[in-house]
Design an enzyme around this catalytic site. Sequence first.
Site, PDB file in Angstrom:
ATOM      1  N   PRO A   1      41.428  -2.673  -2.503  1.00 13.39           N
ATOM      2  CA  PRO A   1      42.737  -2.206  -3.169  1.00 13.39           C
ATOM      3  C   PRO A   1      43.477  -1.318  -2.576  1.00 13.39           C
ATOM      4  CG  PRO A   1      40.866  -1.468  -4.133  1.00 13.39           C
ATOM      5  CD  PRO A   1      40.267  -2.437  -3.059  1.00 13.39           C
TER       6      PRO A   1
ATOM      7  N   MET B   1      46.996   0.956  -2.558  1.00 19.65           N
ATOM      8  CA  MET B   1      48.387   1.188  -3.565  1.00 19.65           C
ATOM      9  C   MET B   1      49.612   1.006  -2.962  1.00 19.65           C
ATOM     10  SD  MET B   1      47.236   2.210  -6.639  1.00 19.65           S
ATOM     11  CE  MET B   1      48.765   3.083  -7.161  1.00 19.65           C
TER      12      MET B   1
ATOM     13  N   CYS C   1      39.085   7.064  -5.321  1.00 18.37           N
ATOM     14  CA  CYS C   1      40.617   7.833  -4.841  1.00 18.37           C
ATOM     15  C   CYS C   1      40.603   9.271  -4.880  1.00 18.37           C
ATOM     16  CB  CYS C   1      41.861   7.071  -5.660  1.00 18.37           C
ATOM     17  SG  CYS C   1      43.392   7.657  -5.313  1.00 18.37           S
TER      18      CYS C   1
ATOM     19  N   ASN D   1      33.015  -0.575   3.343  1.00 19.01           N
ATOM     20  CA  ASN D   1      34.346  -0.306   3.448  1.00 19.01           C
ATOM     21  C   ASN D   1      34.525   1.065   4.264  1.00 19.01           C
ATOM     22  OD1 ASN D   1      37.044   1.248   1.408  1.00 19.01           O
ATOM     23  ND2 ASN D   1      37.365  -0.344   2.879  1.00 19.01           N
TER      24      ASN D   1
END
Length: 345
Positions: free
Chosen positions: A24, A26, A107, A223
């Site tokens: 994901p 942004m 985040c 990741n």
Amino acid sequence: MTASGQFPSASMPDPAALRLSVAPMMDWTDTHCRVFHRLLAPHARLYTEMVHANAVIHGDRSRLLAMDPVEHPVALQLGGSEPALLAQAAAIGAAHGFDEINLNCGCPSDRVQAGRFGACLMREPALVADSVAAMIAALADAPHAVPVTVKCRLGVDDDHDYGRFRGFVDTVADAGCRIFVVHARNAWLKGLSPKENREVPPLRYDWAWRLKRERPALRVIVNGGIAAAAEARAHLDHADGAMLGRAAYHDPYLLHSLDRAWFDGAEPLPRVDLLRALRPYAEAQLARGVALKHITRHVLGLFNNRPGGRRFRQILSERAHRPGADWRVVEEALAAAAGPRRAAA
């Protein structure tokens, strides 16, 4: 965790479904981006941009939860730290057809910290566990199985204790989470920008690999910093999957190549053919009033490091925003990238 070292049973996707995924991101992984990535990688798991639970509940869902049917399987990533609100947002996401609900615990931005969610949740495992349990309960009656997953870091700031990281995972797993996407760096909450947080803290893949060894009942996807096919493939020897981030966006042909190699054992398809497969979707969106630039901004890296790639990007960047721009602009860019011989590679 039970005395036998196993976690309570929960529904799990087929392991192969987790082998390859796109992070994901942004402002990047919107529905137009995901449709393009699905054309490139039919087997990859896709993720939305992070959406705060409050926005899902009170905001414009037609925009925030926009999804084309071709995107499946696709996960909705939620931000937030209030279990009741996350549960409500998770139920809404499931009702909209998302295949997974993912909680953001990674985040590091100032805005996210101010809202007490994202990476700062690494220091509140009990709260994350409560949130996961509430979301799982809210999805119990969903018409299809929707797992609740967590994307996290190794820790925050100067947390360098593997035991603390594993303790976070164990606490959350005891609440029912079985799938952890591990961005294998710490998040620095002060002194580094979000961009620097993706680059400066050292990568420690060995922590994610060790977690998988010690907790084999969990699914662990790695990741962070994966930028080449060999790097991605190496993680499959130690974990359940590799999640590409910016590499999938800036070099989308890498995503396609991995999908073909890992699932079909086939050679990659020509870049020109892949982009032309997007034309029906693009023209349908244009007919709805969507500007071409909103679609083509996601394909700029398709000819990354290829002859004609710079001209391809230049044409799309300069012309796709013009009033009335249509698929002819894409064809002009493809002609520039292919050159006089219209090479398909």
